[in-house]
Design an enzyme around this catalytic site. Structure first.
Site, PDB file in Angstrom:
ATOM      1  N   ASP A  61      27.177  25.174   7.167  1.00  0.00           N
ATOM      2  CA  ASP A  61      27.046  25.441   8.606  1.00  0.00           C
ATOM      3  C   ASP A  61      25.850  24.694   9.181  1.00  0.00           C
ATOM      4  OD1 ASP A  61      25.578  27.113   6.938  1.00  0.00           O
ATOM      5  OD2 ASP A  61      25.556  28.793   8.324  1.00  0.00           O
ATOM      6  N   LYS A  69      28.156  26.581   0.514  1.00  0.00           N
ATOM      7  CA  LYS A  69      27.676  27.830   1.122  1.00  0.00           C
ATOM      8  C   LYS A  69      27.192  28.739  -0.018  1.00  0.00           C
ATOM      9  CE  LYS A  69      28.307  29.558   4.861  1.00  0.00           C
ATOM     10  NZ  LYS A  69      27.264  29.896   5.860  1.00  0.00           N
ATOM     11  N   TYR A 110      42.360  24.734  -0.811  1.00  0.00           N
ATOM     12  CA  TYR A 110      43.691  24.246  -0.442  1.00  0.00           C
ATOM     13  C   TYR A 110      44.679  24.325  -1.605  1.00  0.00           C
ATOM     14  CZ  TYR A 110      41.508  22.318   3.777  1.00  0.00           C
ATOM     15  OH  TYR A 110      40.829  22.166   4.955  1.00  0.00           O
ATOM     16  N   ASP A 135      36.703  18.330   4.755  1.00  0.00           N
ATOM     17  CA  ASP A 135      37.749  18.113   5.758  1.00  0.00           C
ATOM     18  C   ASP A 135      37.136  18.204   7.161  1.00  0.00           C
ATOM     19  OD1 ASP A 135      40.187  17.837   6.939  1.00  0.00           O
ATOM     20  OD2 ASP A 135      41.046  19.709   6.189  1.00  0.00           O
ATOM     21  N   ASP A 179      35.609  14.958   9.784  1.00  0.00           N
ATOM     22  CA  ASP A 179      36.180  14.787  11.127  1.00  0.00           C
ATOM     23  C   ASP A 179      35.094  14.857  12.198  1.00  0.00           C
ATOM     24  OD1 ASP A 179      38.720  14.355  10.307  1.00  0.00           O
ATOM     25  OD2 ASP A 179      39.613  16.088  11.299  1.00  0.00           O
TER      26      ASP A 179
END
Ligand code: NAD
Length: 374
Positions: free
Chosen positions: A231, A196, A145, A255, A259
């Site tokens: 994942d 990852k 970001y 993020d 959620d």
């Protein structure tokens, strides 16, 4: 007797309504300061649209200075349709972003707790989520970001190219992992670091540095460290979420995973959060506590807002800024008991339950607190 300074920034929409119920809890605690040895002095300031209307900016320099000087900041919500047309730089949410930046809040803590009384409101089966209590620690100031280069460019062949850069340094990874290990040590002592590393160099570095912090600084902490690809973590969160205690991960994965985890627990009105910065010499961290939800303009002023996310955020402040674990446990316990008694704001209403306004819910929490110390 120690006195802590709290800066309250109720903000916009339902922010002031839910903050009023936290003030009730603060007054309750202050009335017991002779027992706890701690009291709170409180100052109110404006942020977001409220500050734009009064001062022309989403947060003033004076308010930022007060936030820097406070022992903890509690924030309601910022934003609303009234200010939607303002240019990006002047929007209410900029006040919040400035606070996070100036307080250098690099670790975002999002608990996902499934109260037994609300287990049927989850999108997963009761047995998968009942008793769930996990904490996601998300790196908040680095990663894709913020990484450079970024932008959209025109290519010679007429195509356009969008680019963002996932970038982390040793110190950025280590400081957030340290916070996560320390939190895990006070919980179930299980930490899962998520990246990852199979396809991203920044993920390889994340895994190596997380392991380094653990091996060199916390080998005898009693905490068990594991690593997982992001994942797989997303799959595990919806398959068997109770396997986790604390998850630490980067800004982007955090993020999304926080959620996803939040939705295991039911309503937006139930979700607290904390953002922490670096510790000073005395071990005190800059800290901002806020509910995950926004200003909910659709229900503002109607007494419909659920104050439990805001009250739960204050419970996190008691735990993480003031080391008042017993008081935090009691406040969390009061929230659980209120739900067990069937008291519900509209967002979590179920058949046969007792409907409560924002104020009713705040008062019900106080009643439970009274009962717990009686
Ligand atoms: P929102 O979280 O405000 O509301 C989403 C939905 O959830 C609405 O239907 C709302 O009524 C409901 N809801 C939210 N909190 C609730 C509570 N405590 N009790 C009961 N119901 C609740 O998100 P939005 O509608 O996308 O955004 C509204 C405004 O808030 C926008 O201006 C947005 O930019 C801002 N916002 C601010 C923050 C923040 O201050 N941290 C976060 C998200 C959105």
């Amino acid at each position: 007797m120690s006195t802590y300074n709290l800066l309250l920034l109720p903000g916009d929409g339902i922010g002031p309504e839910v903050m009023a119920e936290v003030k009730r809890v603060i007054e309750w605690l202050n009335a017991r300061s002779n027992v706890t040895g701690h009291s709170f002095s409180v100052e109110d300031e404006m942020v977001g649209g409220a500050s734009i209307d009064a001062n022309g900016v989403p947060i003033t320099d004076e308010t930022v200075d007060k936030a820097l000087a406070a022992d903890a900041v509690l924030l309601g919500a910022a934003g609303g349709p009234k200010w939607d047309e303002l240019p990006f730089e002047q929007k209410p949410e900029r006040g919040l972003l400035r606070l996070r930046k100036d307080l250098e809040l690099f670790a975002n803590l999002r608990p996902a707790i499934c109260y037994s009384a609300l287990a049927d409101a989850s999108s997963l089966k009761r047995e998968l989520v009942e008793g769930l209590d996990i904490l996601i620690v998300r790196e908040l100031t680095g990663g894709v970001y913020f990484g450079e280069p970024r932008g959209i460019t025109e290519l010679e062949n007429g195509e356009r190219r969008g680019i963002n850069t996932q970038v982390y340094t040793t110190s950025e990874i280590r400081r957030v992992v340290r916070i996560a290990v320390e939190l895990a040590a006070k919980r179930q002592a299980k930490l899962c670091s998520v990246e990852k590393a199979n396809v991203m160099e920044s993920g390889v570095l994340w895994r190596q540095e997380a392991q380094w912090v653990f091996d060199n600084e916390y080998a005898s902490s009693g905490v068990e460290l594991s690593h997982m690809y992001a994942d797989n973590c997303a799959m595990q969160l919806v398959r068997a979420p109770k396997q986790f205690d604390v998850i630490v991960t980067d800004n982007l994965f955090g993020d999304m995973l926080s959620d996803a985890a939040a939705m295991l627990t039911g309503s937006l009105g139930m979700l607290p959060s904390a953002s922490l910065g670096a510790a000073d010499e005395s071990g005190t961290r800059k800290a901002l506590y806020e509910p995950v939800h926004g200003s909910a303009p659709d229900i503002t002023g109607m007494g419909l807002a659920n104050p439990l996310a805001m009250i739960g955020s204050f419970a996190m402040a008691l735990r993480y800024s003031f080391d008042m674990g017993d008081e935090a446990d009691r406040l969390d316990g009061a929230i659980a008991n209120v739900l067990e008694r069937g008291i519900r704001t509209a967002d979590i209403m179920q058949d046969g339950m007792q409907k409560a306004s924002t104020e009713d819910m705040g008062k019900a929490v106080i009643k439970e607190l009274d009962a717990l110390v009686a």
